[in-house]
Design a protein around this motif. Structure first.
Motif, PDB file in Angstrom:
ATOM      1  N   ASN A   5       0.805  -1.222   0.000  1.00  0.00           N
ATOM      2  CA  ASN A   5       0.000   0.000   0.000  1.00  0.00           C
ATOM      3  C   ASN A   5       0.838   1.271   0.000  1.00  0.00           C
ATOM      4  O   ASN A   5       0.358   2.306  -0.422  1.00  0.00           O
ATOM      5  N   GLY A   6       2.060   1.230   0.468  1.00  0.00           N
ATOM      6  CA  GLY A   6       2.888   2.419   0.561  1.00  0.00           C
ATOM      7  C   GLY A   6       3.618   2.762  -0.718  1.00  0.00           C
ATOM      8  O   GLY A   6       4.187   3.831  -0.835  1.00  0.00           O
ATOM      9  N   GLY A   7       3.605   1.870  -1.713  1.00  0.00           N
ATOM     10  CA  GLY A   7       4.372   2.109  -2.929  1.00  0.00           C
ATOM     11  C   GLY A   7       3.540   2.709  -4.040  1.00  0.00           C
ATOM     12  O   GLY A   7       2.329   2.555  -4.095  1.00  0.00           O
ATOM     13  N   GLU A  12       3.923   0.380 -16.171  1.00  0.00           N
ATOM     14  CA  GLU A  12       4.319  -0.969 -16.570  1.00  0.00           C
ATOM     15  C   GLU A  12       3.599  -2.021 -15.731  1.00  0.00           C
ATOM     16  O   GLU A  12       3.206  -3.064 -16.234  1.00  0.00           O
ATOM     17  N   TYR A  13       3.443  -1.746 -14.455  1.00  0.00           N
ATOM     18  CA  TYR A  13       2.719  -2.653 -13.564  1.00  0.00           C
ATOM     19  C   TYR A  13       1.290  -2.825 -14.061  1.00  0.00           C
ATOM     20  O   TYR A  13       0.791  -3.943 -14.188  1.00  0.00           O
ATOM     21  N   PHE A  14       0.630  -1.707 -14.357  1.00  0.00           N
ATOM     22  CA  PHE A  14      -0.760  -1.775 -14.800  1.00  0.00           C
ATOM     23  C   PHE A  14      -0.897  -2.399 -16.183  1.00  0.00           C
ATOM     24  O   PHE A  14      -1.855  -3.128 -16.439  1.00  0.00           O
ATOM     25  N   THR A  47      -7.667   4.035  -3.255  1.00  0.00           N
ATOM     26  CA  THR A  47      -7.174   2.854  -2.551  1.00  0.00           C
ATOM     27  C   THR A  47      -5.648   2.791  -2.492  1.00  0.00           C
ATOM     28  O   THR A  47      -5.076   2.498  -1.450  1.00  0.00           O
ATOM     29  N   PHE A  48      -4.978   3.060  -3.618  1.00  0.00           N
ATOM     30  CA  PHE A  48      -3.514   2.992  -3.660  1.00  0.00           C
ATOM     31  C   PHE A  48      -2.876   4.355  -3.892  1.00  0.00           C
ATOM     32  O   PHE A  48      -1.718   4.448  -4.265  1.00  0.00           O
ATOM     33  N   GLY A  49      -3.621   5.414  -3.701  1.00  0.00           N
ATOM     34  CA  GLY A  49      -3.093   6.763  -3.817  1.00  0.00           C
ATOM     35  C   GLY A  49      -3.293   7.381  -5.190  1.00  0.00           C
ATOM     36  O   GLY A  49      -3.564   6.711  -6.178  1.00  0.00           O
ATOM     37  N   GLU A  50      -3.159   8.681  -5.220  1.00  0.00           N
ATOM     38  CA  GLU A  50      -3.389   9.479  -6.425  1.00  0.00           C
ATOM     39  C   GLU A  50      -2.430   9.114  -7.556  1.00  0.00           C
ATOM     40  O   GLU A  50      -2.836   8.992  -8.707  1.00  0.00           O
ATOM     41  N   TYR A  51      -1.145   8.954  -7.226  1.00  0.00           N
ATOM     42  CA  TYR A  51      -0.149   8.646  -8.256  1.00  0.00           C
ATOM     43  C   TYR A  51      -0.457   7.322  -8.952  1.00  0.00           C
ATOM     44  O   TYR A  51      -0.455   7.240 -10.182  1.00  0.00           O
ATOM     45  N   SER A  52      -0.735   6.297  -8.191  1.00  0.00           N
ATOM     46  CA  SER A  52      -1.020   4.979  -8.769  1.00  0.00           C
ATOM     47  C   SER A  52      -2.275   5.011  -9.628  1.00  0.00           C
ATOM     48  O   SER A  52      -2.307   4.438 -10.723  1.00  0.00           O
ATOM     49  N   TYR A  53      -3.306   5.695  -9.167  1.00  0.00           N
ATOM     50  CA  TYR A  53      -4.529   5.772  -9.958  1.00  0.00           C
ATOM     51  C   TYR A  53      -4.276   6.534 -11.256  1.00  0.00           C
ATOM     52  O   TYR A  53      -4.773   6.162 -12.313  1.00  0.00           O
TER      53      TYR A  53
END
Length: 62
Positions: A5-7, A12-14, A47-53
């Motif tokens: 959750n902190g990363g 590429e992951y998505f 859920t996983f933060g603004e950057y990840s979304y």
């Protein structure tokens, strides 16, 4: 696929995750996007933060 959750998750992951969903479920990108939002993000873009979304949107919207 375990996620910390902190990363911050990358494009590429998505890309990889969505490709896995499409192959496994024999579905379109749009269907994979909807599935991932509901299952991975639990229907909540924060859920996983603004950057990840944002990275998720970059992959799914072009």
């Amino acid at each position: 696929m375990p996620v910390n959750n902190g990363g911050n998750l990358s494009k590429e992951y998505f890309k990889s995750y969505l490709n896995l969903i499409m192959v496994a479920n024999m579905c379109t990108m749009e269907e994979a996007k909807e599935y991932m939002f509901e299952q991975f993000f639990k229907g909540n873009k924060d859920t996983f933060g603004e950057y990840s979304y944002y990275q998720f949107l970059q992959v799914t919207e072009g």
